[in-house]
Write an enzyme that holds these catalytic residues in place. Structure first.
Site, PDB file in Angstrom:
ATOM      1  N   TYR A   2      37.967  51.556  24.100  1.00 25.02           N
ATOM      2  CA  TYR A   2      37.794  52.088  25.459  1.00 25.02           C
ATOM      3  C   TYR A   2      38.965  52.999  25.827  1.00 25.02           C
ATOM      4  O   TYR A   2      38.783  54.073  26.393  1.00 25.02           O
ATOM      5  CB  TYR A   2      37.695  50.931  26.452  1.00 25.02           C
ATOM      6  CG  TYR A   2      37.350  51.357  27.867  1.00 25.02           C
ATOM      7  CD1 TYR A   2      36.025  51.326  28.315  1.00 25.02           C
ATOM      8  CD2 TYR A   2      38.336  51.785  28.756  1.00 25.02           C
ATOM      9  CE1 TYR A   2      35.699  51.717  29.605  1.00 25.02           C
ATOM     10  CE2 TYR A   2      38.024  52.185  30.045  1.00 25.02           C
ATOM     11  CZ  TYR A   2      36.702  52.144  30.473  1.00 25.02           C
ATOM     12  OH  TYR A   2      36.385  52.530  31.753  1.00 25.02           O
ATOM     13  N   PHE A  43      27.678  81.367  35.162  1.00 23.12           N
ATOM     14  CA  PHE A  43      26.534  80.718  34.514  1.00 23.12           C
ATOM     15  C   PHE A  43      25.777  79.897  35.559  1.00 23.12           C
ATOM     16  O   PHE A  43      26.341  79.515  36.583  1.00 23.12           O
ATOM     17  CB  PHE A  43      27.033  79.841  33.354  1.00 23.12           C
ATOM     18  CG  PHE A  43      25.898  79.180  32.634  1.00 23.12           C
ATOM     19  CD1 PHE A  43      24.975  79.941  31.930  1.00 23.12           C
ATOM     20  CD2 PHE A  43      25.727  77.812  32.681  1.00 23.12           C
ATOM     21  CE1 PHE A  43      23.901  79.339  31.289  1.00 23.12           C
ATOM     22  CE2 PHE A  43      24.663  77.201  32.039  1.00 23.12           C
ATOM     23  CZ  PHE A  43      23.751  77.964  31.342  1.00 23.12           C
ATOM     24  N   ASP A  44      24.492  79.591  35.295  1.00 25.07           N
ATOM     25  CA  ASP A  44      23.680  78.943  36.347  1.00 25.07           C
ATOM     26  C   ASP A  44      24.221  77.583  36.802  1.00 25.07           C
ATOM     27  O   ASP A  44      24.217  77.292  37.996  1.00 25.07           O
ATOM     28  CB  ASP A  44      22.183  78.889  35.976  1.00 25.07           C
ATOM     29  CG  ASP A  44      21.880  78.138  34.700  1.00 25.07           C
ATOM     30  OD1 ASP A  44      22.828  77.713  34.024  1.00 25.07           O
ATOM     31  OD2 ASP A  44      20.693  77.984  34.372  1.00 25.07           O
ATOM     32  N   ASP A  94      35.670  79.861  31.624  1.00 26.39           N
ATOM     33  CA  ASP A  94      34.487  79.101  31.197  1.00 26.39           C
ATOM     34  C   ASP A  94      34.275  79.499  29.734  1.00 26.39           C
ATOM     35  O   ASP A  94      33.867  80.609  29.420  1.00 26.39           O
ATOM     36  CB  ASP A  94      33.291  79.489  32.084  1.00 26.39           C
ATOM     37  CG  ASP A  94      32.005  78.796  31.655  1.00 26.39           C
ATOM     38  OD1 ASP A  94      31.988  78.179  30.571  1.00 26.39           O
ATOM     39  OD2 ASP A  94      31.003  78.889  32.393  1.00 26.39           O
ATOM     40  N   ALA A 106      32.574  78.342  26.883  1.00 28.63           N
ATOM     41  CA  ALA A 106      31.528  77.863  25.967  1.00 28.63           C
ATOM     42  C   ALA A 106      31.492  78.651  24.651  1.00 28.63           C
ATOM     43  O   ALA A 106      31.367  78.072  23.578  1.00 28.63           O
ATOM     44  CB  ALA A 106      30.177  77.919  26.668  1.00 28.63           C
ATOM     45  N   LYS A 151      28.279  74.591  22.264  1.00 31.38           N
ATOM     46  CA  LYS A 151      28.121  75.947  21.732  1.00 31.38           C
ATOM     47  C   LYS A 151      29.119  76.142  20.586  1.00 31.38           C
ATOM     48  O   LYS A 151      28.843  75.749  19.463  1.00 31.38           O
ATOM     49  CB  LYS A 151      28.355  76.990  22.841  1.00 31.38           C
ATOM     50  CG  LYS A 151      27.180  77.137  23.782  1.00 31.38           C
ATOM     51  CD  LYS A 151      27.179  76.115  24.854  1.00 31.38           C
ATOM     52  CE  LYS A 151      26.193  76.405  25.955  1.00 31.38           C
ATOM     53  NZ  LYS A 151      26.160  75.294  26.928  1.00 31.38           N
ATOM     54  N   HIS A 178      14.499  76.791  37.890  1.00 30.79           N
ATOM     55  CA  HIS A 178      13.794  77.191  36.666  1.00 30.79           C
ATOM     56  C   HIS A 178      13.582  76.048  35.679  1.00 30.79           C
ATOM     57  O   HIS A 178      12.660  76.066  34.896  1.00 30.79           O
ATOM     58  CB  HIS A 178      14.515  78.365  35.987  1.00 30.79           C
ATOM     59  CG  HIS A 178      15.915  78.057  35.591  1.00 30.79           C
ATOM     60  ND1 HIS A 178      16.930  77.875  36.499  1.00 30.79           N
ATOM     61  CD2 HIS A 178      16.482  77.873  34.373  1.00 30.79           C
ATOM     62  CE1 HIS A 178      18.045  77.616  35.857  1.00 30.79           C
ATOM     63  NE2 HIS A 178      17.810  77.600  34.571  1.00 30.79           N
TER      64      HIS A 178
END
Ligand SMILES: Cc1ncc(COP(=O)(O)O)c(C=O)c1O
Length: 446
Positions: A60, A112-113, A203, A205, A246, A438
């Site tokens: 843990y 990004f969304d 960001d 990714a 990614k 979407h």
């Protein structure tokens, strides 16, 4: 890992897409022949990643897997402090819980969304300062993902620093077509962030693909190692969010990197509430081991060359067939320009979604709409937002498909293109969620 490819007929697919309310997210994977819905979490792990999983330490607290990951994060990004999270949007949730308050502004290149979702959910505003040339689908420009520094500085000038949560630069710029951001642009954003006393978050990714494009397109980087380039990119920022699904080539995982101990401490409390204890944060030990290994593999030049050239193969085929695609080709995906592909369909009938449906019924190829459906409604006026570009994204999973599969996809797109004059109607919405519609939207074919 070898996986089956499911064959189906056009007739079957017509029935399945109707049952899926014309939303490709609702399809079962076995109803899909080639799945280009996303490059996120869909890559194939290597022998070394699977071997690393076997050594996962599931303690843990203080697991060796956590320390493996900490070391890899430090080596690849240069950040001293980090928090593991279960995926990229979880990293956004934790970090934004500290940084973003109601009424704030969050400038950057195209958000990004999920990033935009987390900002708008907190009643803050994402301001897109991407360079104008990114909306031009044909002119060749090496760094169409760049931030327009003048637009950014205007936002920073017009608002007090305490109203600006942070600047977010997404590398590569997914929403603008997987387009890279140059090192000089990142450096300049870093300077502006310091000048105005605002934090700068990357960001990240697809940071390795971005580093690859810097290497091959930006003066002075041709002889530099991908990892050195990546570390330099991060050196200008105060922190990063990462969707490891990614460029770290794992099926699940994420993290946040911090330069500043104080921000790390504040975010730690939210990490414990939302994700888990600081040394696992929503990931099992074996997943952290696979991710640590994936960070190294994802930043190998040979791997990046082969990945990005496979994506380019699809783009080159599209061009050969005269199909309108976004250029230059993105790092992770090829984007079809639906407004040119299906000019007869009005924007209120969502031409990119109509094209994605046609492509699925034609060849069982699953792609994703990046257009007005994804752009959601304006949170204040509730009117549909129509972005400049209406795209269908064909995202290529990492280390999964052969060039033969890519040729099959290209032939499917060509078949739709050849009968485009007969595709005149799109879709209408029959149900939608108030935010990020979407994913779950229900549609009817007109
Ligand atoms: C640029 C970018 N940021 C953030 C995310 C969110 O990451 P995740 O899907 O791991 O939650 C994605 C996912 O596609 C992305 O492309």
């Amino acid at each position: 890992m070898v996986e089956p490819i499911y064959q189906s007929t056009k007739l079957q697919r017509e029935k399945w897409i109707k049952e899926a309310s014309f939303n490709l997210f609702n399809l079962k994977s076995e109803q899909v022949v080639i799945d280009l819905l996303t490059d996120s979490g869909t890559g194939a792990m290597s022998d070394r990643q699977w071997a690393a999983m076997m050594l996962g330490d599931e303690s843990y607290a203080g697991a060796s897997s956590y320390y493996n990951l900490k070391e890899a994060v430090k080596n690849i990004t240069g950040f001293d402090y980090f928090l593991p999270t279960h995926q990229g949007r979880a990293a956004e949730n934790v970090l934004f819980s500290v940084l973003v308050k109601e009424g704030d502004i969050v400038p950057g290149n195209s958000h990004f969304d999920t990033t935009k979702g987390h900002i708008e959910f907190r009643k803050a505003k994402a301001v897109d300062c991407t360079v104008d040339i990114s909306a031009d689908t044909t002119t060749w420009h090496p760094f169409k993902g760049n931030v327009d520094l003048e637009k950014l500085e205007n936002v920073l000038k017009a608002n007090p620093a305490e109203k600006i949560s942070c600047i977010i630069v997404t590398v590569t710029n997914n929403t603008a077509g997987g387009q890279p951001v140059s090192m000089s642009n990142i450096r300049e954003v870093g300077k502006l962030s310091k000048k105005y006393g605002v934090k700068f978050i990357i960001d990240s990714a697809r940071f390795a693909e971005n580093a690859y494009f810097i290497k091959i397109r930006e003066e002075g980087y041709a002889d530099k190692d991908i990892r050195d380039i990546a570390r330099e990119m991060f050196s200008y920022a105060d922190g990063m969010t990462m969707s490891s699904k990614k460029d770290a080539i794992v099926n699940m995982g994420g993290f946040i990197g911090f330069r500043d101990e104080e921000l790390f401490r504040k975010a730690s409390t939210f990490n414990i509430i939302y994700e888990g204890f600081l040394t696992y944060g929503g990931m099992s030990g074996r997943d952290m081991n696979a991710l640590a290994q994936g960070l190294y593999e994802g930043t190998e030049l040979q791997y990046l060359e082969s990945r990005i050239s496979q994506v380019a193969l699809l783009g080159t085929k599209m061009k050969e067939y005269g199909i309108p695609v976004l250029q230059p080709f993105g790092g992770h995906a090829i984007f079809l320009n639906a407004l040119e592909f299906l000019p007869n369909i009005p924007r209120e009938e969502f031409p990119a979604q109509a094209l994605a449906i046609e492509l699925y019924t034609e060849g069982g190829v699953r792609a994703v709409e990046i257009g007005a459906l994804m752009a959601d409604r304006d949170p204040e006026t509730r009117q549909n937002r129509y972005p400049e570009l209406e795209l269908v994204r064909l995202a290529v999973p990492r280390r999964v498909y052969t060039d033969n599969h890519i040729e099959y996809v290209a032939a499917s797109v060509r078949n739709v293109f050849e009968r485009r004059a007969h595709i005149n109607r799109g879709v209408k919405i029959t149900w939608e969620a108030p935010i990020m519609r979407h994913f779950t939207i229900a549609l009817e074919k007109l």
